[in-house]
Scaffold this active site. Structure first.
Site, mmCIF file in Angstrom:
data_model
loop_
_atom_site.group_PDB
_atom_site.id
_atom_site.type_symbol
_atom_site.label_atom_id
_atom_site.label_comp_id
_atom_site.label_asym_id
_atom_site.label_seq_id
_atom_site.Cartn_x
_atom_site.Cartn_y
_atom_site.Cartn_z
ATOM 1 N N GLU A 260 14.220 5.308 -1.693
ATOM 2 C CA GLU A 260 15.102 4.301 -2.289
ATOM 3 C C GLU A 260 15.910 4.891 -3.453
ATOM 4 O O GLU A 260 16.998 4.426 -3.765
ATOM 5 C CB GLU A 260 14.264 3.110 -2.787
ATOM 6 C CG GLU A 260 14.828 1.781 -2.399
ATOM 7 C CD GLU A 260 13.898 0.609 -2.696
ATOM 8 O OE1 GLU A 260 13.848 -0.309 -1.876
ATOM 9 O OE2 GLU A 260 13.223 0.607 -3.743
ATOM 10 N N HIS A 281 -2.671 17.305 14.742
ATOM 11 C CA HIS A 281 -2.846 17.166 16.195
ATOM 12 C C HIS A 281 -1.836 16.188 16.800
ATOM 13 O O HIS A 281 -2.007 15.713 17.918
ATOM 14 C CB HIS A 281 -4.288 16.748 16.497
ATOM 15 C CG HIS A 281 -5.271 17.767 15.993
ATOM 16 N ND1 HIS A 281 -5.810 18.760 16.771
ATOM 17 C CD2 HIS A 281 -5.743 17.989 14.737
ATOM 18 C CE1 HIS A 281 -6.591 19.534 16.033
ATOM 19 N NE2 HIS A 281 -6.569 19.085 14.782
ATOM 20 N N LYS A 381 19.465 -8.527 3.954
ATOM 21 C CA LYS A 381 19.157 -9.854 3.403
ATOM 22 C C LYS A 381 20.360 -10.781 3.585
ATOM 23 O O LYS A 381 20.211 -11.953 3.924
ATOM 24 C CB LYS A 381 18.821 -9.742 1.911
ATOM 25 C CG LYS A 381 17.553 -8.960 1.610
ATOM 26 C CD LYS A 381 17.281 -8.969 0.117
ATOM 27 C CE LYS A 381 16.160 -8.017 -0.247
ATOM 28 N NZ LYS A 381 16.027 -7.842 -1.685
HETATM 29 O O1 PA5 Z 1 12.304 -0.816 -5.822
HETATM 30 C C1 PA5 Z 1 12.856 -1.919 -5.766
HETATM 31 O O2 PA5 Z 1 13.583 -2.326 -6.687
HETATM 32 C C2 PA5 Z 1 12.651 -2.823 -4.569
HETATM 33 O O3 PA5 Z 1 11.799 -2.235 -3.639
HETATM 34 C C3 PA5 Z 1 12.068 -4.165 -5.031
HETATM 35 O O4 PA5 Z 1 10.886 -3.932 -5.738
HETATM 36 C C4 PA5 Z 1 11.781 -5.093 -3.860
HETATM 37 O O5 PA5 Z 1 12.959 -5.347 -3.139
HETATM 38 C C5 PA5 Z 1 11.186 -6.418 -4.349
HETATM 39 O O6 PA5 Z 1 12.011 -6.996 -5.317
HETATM 40 P P1 PA5 Z 1 11.531 -8.182 -6.242
HETATM 41 O O7 PA5 Z 1 10.500 -7.665 -7.191
HETATM 42 O O8 PA5 Z 1 12.761 -8.640 -6.953
HETATM 43 O O9 PA5 Z 1 10.964 -9.250 -5.352
#
Ligand code: PA5
Length: 390
Positions: A260, A281, A381
């Site tokens: 990310e 394996h 989303k």
């Molecule tokens: O690293 C990040 O920012 C994302 O993975 C969020 O943690 C994830 O989308 C969840 O978001 P939130 O805490 O707003 O529900």
């Protein structure tokens, strides 16, 4: 002390080393580095006290969250949990799946036990979290009165804004903040992870270890340089390798952290993970002789429990295999970096987590991208919102 071997099986680009001052300056100038600031010790004690209160009236805590609001605590919990001994108190995770079987079976189970809930969402708008929270709260309202719910629900969210914060303000629920300057995947040293962890680990040791990670700034930069050098040599996939099943989810956390952080603007190293020797394996063949796009980061554990096999210590055999696999893979043009932890415990996990977060951030700057955002996660989303109103 954690040890690093960057050079014996990896060639790095010296020119990238010369970007150190620039990268460190960019890091220093970033707003989203709240995770490097010391956490308030009163907050840590409040988290520990809250976990003790919950244990008095509940047999189970349901932790609801996803992504950065889930993986950190899940990974550390798994890494430190015994393999076969069940705890009297259960910590169950929800909000990571829309599987109706999972939710139905969880609700059936929760009907039979006294439970508490910790919903975790910085934004308060994440679809998966909202669905699981709504369904579990319906059951909570059927089982408990408002007075009871106030003892059983903890909301971890943005300190000032969002729907969950509004719920806290309206109903007076217990809450913890996820500071504005800390993003999801960098939020391990916040209540988002510390409360779920307080039920099973020594939180004070974990917190102490985490800040010791700051001693590895040079190594974190070097790791970022090695990875970027390998990427520039066409090694666009990084395989995180562990030799301990209980570290499997630690690799999942690493995949989220690096994936990310770096995967944007058409660049980034694709993270994958394997648990050896199991996956030797399955994917071992590809790594040794397949497409030459992979490099590896091995996490070695120096000391573990003892068991003898033909006058050898079994853990020694595990580590001999690790060293041999590195040599074998190098002969197949697969470079690797080695990180050695003295053992798996709260302190070293804290240290290595901080190290990896520093390195991910530095790496983002080496790739000339913003290491702290994740605009691409929003696209699906939006697509869902066009089809369903949640
Ligand atoms: O690293 C990040 O920012 C994302 O993975 C969020 O943690 C994830 O989308 C969840 O978001 P939130 O805490 O707003 O529900």
């Amino acid at each position: 002390m954690i040890k690093f071997d960057f050079t014996s099986m990896c060639n790095y680009d010296n020119d990238l080393m010369s970007r150190k001052d620039e990268v460190l300056q960019k890091f220093k100038d970033s707003y989203m580095t709240g995770w490097t600031k010391k956490i308030d010790s009163n907050l840590v004690q409040d988290i520990i006290a809250t976990s003790k209160e919950i244990k008095k009236h509940s047999k189970c805590l349901v932790v609801i969250g996803i992504g950065g609001s889930f993986l950190g605590s899940f990974a550390v919990r798994k890494a430190l949990a015994p393999y076969f001994k069940d705890d009297d108190f259960k910590v169950i995770y929800a909000g990571t799946t829309l599987s109706s079987d999972y939710i139905n079976e969880l609700l059936d189970y929760l009907r039979t036990v006294d439970f508490s809930v910790n919903v975790i969402s910085k934004s308060g708008t994440t679809m998966e979290t909202t669905i699981a929270y709504t369904l579990i709260m319906q059951l909570m309202r059927e089982k408990y009165n408002m007075e009871d719910i106030k003892k059983r629900l903890v909301i971890t969210t943005d300190p000032v804004k969002g729907t969950l914060r509004e719920e806290v303000n309206t109903n007076g629920y217990k809450s913890f903040p996820i500071p504005d300057d800390i993003g999801g995947r960098y939020s391990i040293m916040t209540a988002a992870h510390l409360l779920p962890l307080a039920f099973s680990i020594d939180l004070n040791k974990f917190v102490e270890g985490y800040y010791l990670g700051n001693e590895y700034i040079d190594q974190a930069f070097m790791y970022a340089v090695c990875r970027k050098s390998l990427f520039d040599q066409g090694k666009i996939v990084e395989n995180f390798v562990v030799f301990e099943e209980k570290l499997n989810y630690f690799s999942e956390w690493l995949k989220q952290l690096f994936g990310e952080t770096e995967g944007k603007s058409g660049v980034g190293i694709l993270p994958m993970s394997t648990v050896f020797t199991r996956d030797l394996h399955s994917l071992g063949q590809f790594i040794q002789e397949g497409n030459k796009i992979i490099f590896e980061t091995f996490i070695k554990i120096e000391n573990s429990s003892k068991i003898e096999f033909k006058s050898y210590d079994l853990h020694h055999i595990n580590n001999v295999v690790l060293d041999s696999v590195r040599v074998a893979h190098k002969s197949g043009d697969v470079s690797s970096i080695l990180i050695t932890l003295p053992e798996i415990n709260e302190k070293y996990l804290g240290e290595i987590i901080y190290f990896f977060m520093l390195s991910a951030a530095f790496s983002g700057f080496l790739f000339n991208i913003n290491p702290f955002n994740q605009p691409g996660v929003e696209v699906y989303k939006k697509e869902v919102r066009e089809n369903i109103i949640i």
